[in-house]
Design an enzyme around this catalytic site. Structure first.
Site, PDB file in Angstrom:
ATOM      1  N   LYS A  13      -6.343   2.327   2.562  1.00  0.00           N
ATOM      2  CA  LYS A  13      -5.178   1.470   2.364  1.00  0.00           C
ATOM      3  C   LYS A  13      -5.465   0.331   1.400  1.00  0.00           C
ATOM      4  O   LYS A  13      -4.683   0.068   0.484  1.00  0.00           O
ATOM      5  CB  LYS A  13      -4.710   0.927   3.714  1.00  0.00           C
ATOM      6  CG  LYS A  13      -3.418   0.141   3.652  1.00  0.00           C
ATOM      7  CD  LYS A  13      -3.684  -1.346   3.685  1.00  0.00           C
ATOM      8  CE  LYS A  13      -2.366  -2.123   3.634  1.00  0.00           C
ATOM      9  NZ  LYS A  13      -2.618  -3.574   3.696  1.00  0.00           N
ATOM     10  N   ASP A  43       0.181   2.155   5.768  1.00  0.00           N
ATOM     11  CA  ASP A  43      -0.313   1.326   6.862  1.00  0.00           C
ATOM     12  C   ASP A  43       0.520   1.616   8.106  1.00  0.00           C
ATOM     13  O   ASP A  43       1.257   2.586   8.142  1.00  0.00           O
ATOM     14  CB  ASP A  43      -0.243  -0.154   6.485  1.00  0.00           C
ATOM     15  CG  ASP A  43       1.182  -0.584   6.226  1.00  0.00           C
ATOM     16  OD1 ASP A  43       2.100   0.217   6.457  1.00  0.00           O
ATOM     17  OD2 ASP A  43       1.377  -1.736   5.805  1.00  0.00           O
TER      18      ASP A  43
END
Length: 214
Positions: free
Chosen positions: A121, A139
């Site tokens: 991420k 996320d």
DNA sequence: AACTCGGGGCA
DNA sequence: TGCCCAGAGTT
């Protein structure tokens, strides 16, 4: 399951509600921005922005941080969760950045993810925000929203979700789509009490309709 | 695949 | 006051 066209349509509705959806992290140079993203794990951007000015004033370069003492770094970020891990990540990441990349933040996902503290991420966010390289960072917000809207199957893991999003969404919408889904997850489609009653996507949201029924 | 870090935000 | 969270490393 939403097809590509329906997915894009949903993303555009999110864009109408949140026309200014973008990262709230203070944008500085790639090095400091990458550190900000590392610090933002399990913390709000607001909390991160509160500590970074003093932190980056104290540690201006990778050399500064690579030679820093952990307790001192921790003292700057104690208001964030997971601060001991994060302090260790910042120092080790800076050391690796010097050893392997001559102190310059790399521009590939593989290289970024080889740095301590930089996962999938964080790497995607750095690529997108610092270098304008399209990525669809996934996320918890993006995952939840994608599942609730049935853009992805409910049991999908993060990598699967990313693959499907990148397939269903045109590349030039990846970065914006990420920001819109973050905002959607934070302010409209929250984890606990989503605002289904006033949601403009209720008609295509199976989970929302079930939720409104009861 | 499960566990750990951890102060903030919010009900 | 209790619960979850804009993740990533370790085992």
């Amino acid at each position: 399951m939403l097809n590509s066209e329906e997915t894009v349509k949903a993303l555009n509705v999110m864009g109408e509600v949140f026309p200014n959806a973008t990262t709230s992290l203070t944008k500085t140079d790639p090095f400091h921005f990458m550190l900000s993203v590392i610090l933002s794990a399990q913390a709000t951007d607001k909390a991160v922005n509160l500590v970074t000015p003093a932190l980056f004033e104290r540690y201006k370069t990778p050399v500064d941080l690579a030679n820093a003492s952990l307790p001192e770094v921790e003292s700057y970020i104690k208001t964030l969760g997971l601060y001991r891990n994060k302090a260790r990540f910042l120092v080790k990441c800076s050391q690796e950045l010097l050893e392997r990349f001559n102190g310059v933040v790399p521009k590939t996902r593989k290289e970024l993810m080889s740095l301590t503290g930089v996962g999938r991420k964080t790497a995607d966010v750095v690529l997108a925000e610092c270098f304008g390289i399209p990525a669809f960072a996934v996320d918890t917000h993006v995952s939840r929203v994608a599942k609730r809207l049935a853009i992805v199957p409910p049991e999908s893991d993060v990598l699967t979700i990313e693959k499907i999003l990148m397939r269903k969404v045109p590349k030039d919408l990846w970065i914006k789509g990420h920001h819109r889904m973050i905002f959607w997850g934070r302010y409209q489609c929250m984890a606990r009490n989503p605002k289904c009653e006033t949601c403009p996507l209720l008609d295509i949201c199976q989970e929302g309709q079930i939720r409104v029924m009861r």
